[in-house]
Design a protein around this motif. Structure first.
Motif, PDB file in Angstrom:
ATOM      1  N   THR A  40       0.844  -1.188   0.000  1.00  0.00           N
ATOM      2  CA  THR A  40       0.000   0.000   0.000  1.00  0.00           C
ATOM      3  C   THR A  40       0.882   1.241   0.000  1.00  0.00           C
ATOM      4  OG1 THR A  40      -1.906   1.074   1.042  1.00  0.00           O
ATOM      5  CG2 THR A  40      -0.238   0.192   2.527  1.00  0.00           C
ATOM      6  N   ASN A  41       0.451   2.256  -0.724  1.00  0.00           N
ATOM      7  CA  ASN A  41       1.200   3.506  -0.857  1.00  0.00           C
ATOM      8  C   ASN A  41       0.527   4.576   0.004  1.00  0.00           C
ATOM      9  OD1 ASN A  41       3.050   2.492  -2.905  1.00  0.00           O
ATOM     10  ND2 ASN A  41       1.269   2.474  -4.254  1.00  0.00           N
ATOM     11  N   MET A  42       1.183   4.941   1.083  1.00  0.00           N
ATOM     12  CA  MET A  42       0.614   5.866   2.064  1.00  0.00           C
ATOM     13  C   MET A  42       1.299   7.229   1.941  1.00  0.00           C
ATOM     14  SD  MET A  42       0.544   3.014   5.124  1.00  0.00           S
ATOM     15  CE  MET A  42       0.068   4.147   6.410  1.00  0.00           C
ATOM     16  N   PHE A  43       0.686   8.121   1.167  1.00  0.00           N
ATOM     17  CA  PHE A  43       1.289   9.424   0.896  1.00  0.00           C
ATOM     18  C   PHE A  43       0.537  10.506   1.675  1.00  0.00           C
ATOM     19  CE2 PHE A  43       3.563   7.047  -2.063  1.00  0.00           C
ATOM     20  CZ  PHE A  43       4.554   7.817  -2.654  1.00  0.00           C
ATOM     21  N   GLY A  68      -2.864  -7.994   6.454  1.00  0.00           N
ATOM     22  CA  GLY A  68      -2.097  -8.793   5.509  1.00  0.00           C
ATOM     23  C   GLY A  68      -1.243  -8.024   4.537  1.00  0.00           C
ATOM     24  N   ILE A  69      -1.065  -6.712   4.765  1.00  0.00           N
ATOM     25  CA  ILE A  69      -0.180  -5.909   3.919  1.00  0.00           C
ATOM     26  C   ILE A  69       1.273  -6.275   4.229  1.00  0.00           C
ATOM     27  CG2 ILE A  69       0.572  -3.569   3.309  1.00  0.00           C
ATOM     28  CD1 ILE A  69      -2.264  -4.183   2.393  1.00  0.00           C
ATOM     29  N   ASP A  70       2.060  -6.509   3.197  1.00  0.00           N
ATOM     30  CA  ASP A  70       3.466  -6.883   3.369  1.00  0.00           C
ATOM     31  C   ASP A  70       4.399  -5.681   3.363  1.00  0.00           C
ATOM     32  OD1 ASP A  70       3.165  -9.878   3.177  1.00  0.00           O
ATOM     33  OD2 ASP A  70       2.356  -9.333   1.218  1.00  0.00           O
ATOM     34  N   LEU A  71       4.068  -4.672   2.553  1.00  0.00           N
ATOM     35  CA  LEU A  71       4.947  -3.517   2.373  1.00  0.00           C
ATOM     36  C   LEU A  71       4.153  -2.226   2.421  1.00  0.00           C
ATOM     37  CD1 LEU A  71       7.017  -4.743  -0.728  1.00  0.00           C
ATOM     38  CD2 LEU A  71       7.819  -4.702   1.642  1.00  0.00           C
ATOM     39  N   GLU A  72       4.727  -1.222   3.075  1.00  0.00           N
ATOM     40  CA  GLU A  72       4.170   0.130   3.045  1.00  0.00           C
ATOM     41  C   GLU A  72       5.185   1.058   2.389  1.00  0.00           C
ATOM     42  OE1 GLU A  72       1.376   0.546   7.029  1.00  0.00           O
ATOM     43  OE2 GLU A  72       3.509   1.018   7.181  1.00  0.00           O
ATOM     44  N   ASP A 100      -0.255   3.000  14.630  1.00  0.00           N
ATOM     45  CA  ASP A 100      -1.503   2.235  14.679  1.00  0.00           C
ATOM     46  C   ASP A 100      -2.050   1.963  13.279  1.00  0.00           C
ATOM     47  OD1 ASP A 100      -1.442   1.992  17.386  1.00  0.00           O
ATOM     48  OD2 ASP A 100      -2.952   3.524  17.806  1.00  0.00           O
ATOM     49  N   THR A 101      -1.886   2.939  12.373  1.00  0.00           N
ATOM     50  CA  THR A 101      -2.300   2.699  10.989  1.00  0.00           C
ATOM     51  C   THR A 101      -1.500   1.550  10.391  1.00  0.00           C
ATOM     52  OG1 THR A 101      -2.849   5.049  10.683  1.00  0.00           O
ATOM     53  CG2 THR A 101      -2.535   3.745   8.697  1.00  0.00           C
ATOM     54  N   SER A 102      -0.197   1.539  10.662  1.00  0.00           N
ATOM     55  CA  SER A 102       0.664   0.474  10.147  1.00  0.00           C
ATOM     56  C   SER A 102       0.321  -0.872  10.792  1.00  0.00           C
ATOM     57  CB  SER A 102       2.137   0.814  10.395  1.00  0.00           C
ATOM     58  OG  SER A 102       2.493   1.995   9.708  1.00  0.00           O
ATOM     59  N   LEU A 103      -0.027  -0.837  12.071  1.00  0.00           N
ATOM     60  CA  LEU A 103      -0.420  -2.062  12.764  1.00  0.00           C
ATOM     61  C   LEU A 103      -1.676  -2.666  12.125  1.00  0.00           C
ATOM     62  CD1 LEU A 103       0.308  -3.854  15.232  1.00  0.00           C
ATOM     63  CD2 LEU A 103      -1.307  -2.464  16.568  1.00  0.00           C
ATOM     64  N   ILE A 104      -2.598  -1.796  11.728  1.00  0.00           N
ATOM     65  CA  ILE A 104      -3.812  -2.251  11.046  1.00  0.00           C
ATOM     66  C   ILE A 104      -3.455  -2.887   9.700  1.00  0.00           C
ATOM     67  CG2 ILE A 104      -5.920  -1.444   9.893  1.00  0.00           C
ATOM     68  CD1 ILE A 104      -6.006   0.741  12.126  1.00  0.00           C
ATOM     69  N   MET A 105      -2.568  -2.217   8.942  1.00  0.00           N
ATOM     70  CA  MET A 105      -2.163  -2.748   7.640  1.00  0.00           C
ATOM     71  C   MET A 105      -1.506  -4.118   7.791  1.00  0.00           C
ATOM     72  SD  MET A 105      -3.190  -0.552   5.484  1.00  0.00           S
ATOM     73  CE  MET A 105      -4.301   0.657   6.199  1.00  0.00           C
ATOM     74  N   ASP A 106      -0.678  -4.252   8.810  1.00  0.00           N
ATOM     75  CA  ASP A 106      -0.014  -5.521   9.096  1.00  0.00           C
ATOM     76  C   ASP A 106      -1.057  -6.596   9.410  1.00  0.00           C
ATOM     77  OD1 ASP A 106       1.811  -7.505   9.774  1.00  0.00           O
ATOM     78  OD2 ASP A 106       2.459  -6.563  11.635  1.00  0.00           O
TER      79      ASP A 106
END
Length: 318
Positions: free
Chosen positions: A49-52, A101-105, A92-98
């Motif tokens: 996911t691309n978090m800009f 099942g998101i592998d890369l941010e 916390d946003t990254s924890l949700i992505m993890d």
């Protein structure tokens, strides 16, 4: 498939810790992809996911193009419609992505070194996701830096002894900070120019500050920087900024373009303020690499993403 000396990293957040041989391997790998080399085959899906959190056109689209070329599954993320607006922290946003099942941010953020909290979580935290830095405040911009190195290498074939001038809003530029560090490491001679109030003597260890007109005819690379008005809120020089005056004193106009060496090149990370850093009619001139930099960005970002995928053993890659 070319498989020699491939770089493997758990995250890609800065150029500071990259070794010279790793930079050379990444350039070689990006050039291989550009020449039509085989894409590594994934045997398992990889979700990115691309978090800009800062605006972007080139970097965001370039990363997404690189991801799709590599066969990654891109999951959209829009900060404006996320729980960030409710006060959710980046961790916390990254924890949700993890958890989803998101592998890369791939992250761009206004805070310098925002990634530290993500790659070095506290003892009670258990975040397991790869971070690729798409720009942190006025800190680092590793992908722009490396695509710049690729573009220079593609044109000259080497770095040792090349004279590179970094010109403009140096204090506020993450591109300048990344590039001065890596260019020095690769053996280039770095020079600085532009308004003295946007320069600090802490950069003296990388090169000399000189007047622009004393550098133009001697340089191999003229690396222009965008005037970053959005970072000048507390800068007293912002109120008296005059675009025409800046261009006359610090910009590349037709006269200065003509004074450059025949094989010298102009670079700019974009977006270009036409007739400020660079005359508008020179954006696509033969010596200007702006378009080629954007083209090379896709292939260098492919190499960077692959390095993290291999480092984290994603997609079945080893």
């Amino acid at each position: 498939m070319e498989n020699l000396n491939l770089v493997t990293l758990p995250h890609f957040v800065s150029v500071k810790d990259l070794q010279k041989n790793e930079v050379e391997s990444l350039i070689k790998r990006a050039e291989y992809f550009k020449q039509g080399g085989a894409i590594p085959r994934l045997t398992k899906p990889v979700y990115v996911t691309n978090m800009f959190f800062e605006n972007s056109s080139r970097t965001h689209t370039s990363f997404e193009m690189a991801e799709r070329k590599l066969g990654l599954t891109v999951i959209p993320f829009d900060p404006a419609h996320s729980s960030v607006k409710k006060g959710e922290t980046l961790y916390d946003t990254s924890l949700i992505m993890d958890a989803l099942g998101i592998d890369l941010e791939v992250i761009r953020h206004s805070e310098n070194e925002y990634y530290q909290q993500l790659i070095h979580p506290q003892k009670h935290q258990h975040l397991n996701i790869g971070i690729v830095n798409a720009g942190d405040g006025s800190g680092q911009h590793p992908s722009q830096c490396l695509l710049d190195m690729m573009t220079i290498h593609e044109h000259f074939g080497h770095f040792k002894g090349l004279k590179v001038a970094i010109i403009g809003d140096i204090t506020n530029s993450r591109v300048a900070k990344s590039n001065m560090e890596l260019l020095t490491k690769l053996g280039a001679q770095v020079y600085f120019s532009g308004p003295s109030y946007w320069y600090s003597d802490k950069y003296d260890k990388y090169g000399k500050f000189e007047k622009l007109d004393d550098l133009v005819s001697k340089m191999d690379v003229m690396m222009l920087l965008r005037v970053q008005h959005e970072r000048h809120a507390k800068d007293p020089n912002e109120k008296k900024f005059n675009a025409k005056a800046y261009h006359e004193k610090y910009g590349i106009n037709q006269k200065r373009y003509g004074q450059m060496k025949d094989d010298a090149i102009i670079m700019h990370p974009g977006p270009i303020n036409h007739d400020v850093e660079l005359a508008g009619n020179l954006v696509e001139a033969p010596k200007c690499m702006f378009v080629r930099q954007m083209q090379n960005g896709v292939f260098m970002r492919m190499a960077m993403l692959e390095a993290v995928m291999r480092g984290r053993k994603l997609g079945g890659l080893r």
